[in-house]
Design an enzyme around this catalytic site. Structure first.
Site: not given
Ligand code: URA
Length: 237
Positions: A104
């Protein structure tokens, strides 16, 4: 540097050198618009070679890197909102790399980038269930009951999560740090698992992907994987 045509054709993965020699003799190879002769040499950055009517381009070198992604970067190749891209961090690499899976915008840590489709497919294929470990900072406390629920699996809107392992590291003020290892790669999975437990994520960092760790790669920097590491990743079942 100029090389013999049969060598360039073989390096591009089209045929063996012997077969390429036969193609040259059979008039199937053209150099700068003229039928090529055995013994001709060429430089792919200057000369145009056509084999069976198609332009020959150098086989692109396969590159795989381990990036320590900072917060505030998107792990897609384009962003309609004009935010910074992870590819900006590897702009000095001539090959066009793409991220293997996603982190993310506000997640940091270990992200592989490659132009090797076979490796990307191997690492991200759901059937391989590669272990991923995250360092998670949450507002609230991780209780023994929550650890148990993570082990048993949580019911999220896209189904039950596979057993996960949580290890508490420390608490500081109203926050708690723990490591969470999961085997799936669903969208925003760790954040959604924490929400389900009533914990809000303050910081999230991927610190391990199977046998690969961040080690001394600092935020915003990367290192190339070794041949051995690439072979090991391609063998994961
Ligand atoms: N889980 C999440 O919530 N975000 C990420 O970027 C990776 C794993």
């Amino acid at each position: 540097m100029a090389e013999r045509l049969q060598k360039l054709i073989a390096q591009a993965g089209l045929a063996s050198r012997r077969e390429a020699e036969r193609w040259i003799e059979a008039g199937k190879v053209f150099l700068n618009g003229q039928p090529a002769k055995l013994g001709d040499r060429a430089d792919l950055t200057i000369d145009q070679i056509q084999v069976n009517g198609k332009d020959l381009t150098a086989a692109e070198e396969k590159v795989t890197i381990l990036l320590n992604k900072p917060r505030g970067y998107v792990s897609t190749l384009k962003d309609p909102e004009g935010r910074r891209l992870v590819t900006d961090l590897v702009a000095d690499i001539p090959q066009r790399l793409f991220p293997v899976g996603r982190l993310d915008y506000n997640t940091e840590g270990l992200l592989l980038m490659t132009n090797d489709g076979e490796l990307a497919q191997q690492v991200s294929h759901p059937s391989h269930q590669i272990e991923k470990t995250y360092l998670v900072k949450v507002r609230g406390f991780l209780t023994a009951k929550m650890v148990k629920r993570l082990e048993l699996g949580l019911i999220l809107e896209d189904g039950k999560t596979a057993p996960a392992k949580a290890t508490k590291i420390r608490t500081s003020g109203a926050n708690c740090w723990f490591e969470l290892t999961i085997h799936e790669g669903r969208n925003r999975q760790v954040r959604r698992m924490c929400e389900d437990l009533g914990l809000s994520v303050v910081r999230l960092k991927r610190i391990r992907l199977d046998f690969l760790g961040l080690n001394d790669v600092i935020s915003g920097c990367y290192r190339r994987l070794t041949t051995n590491e690439i072979q090991l990743l391609k063998k994961i079942k």
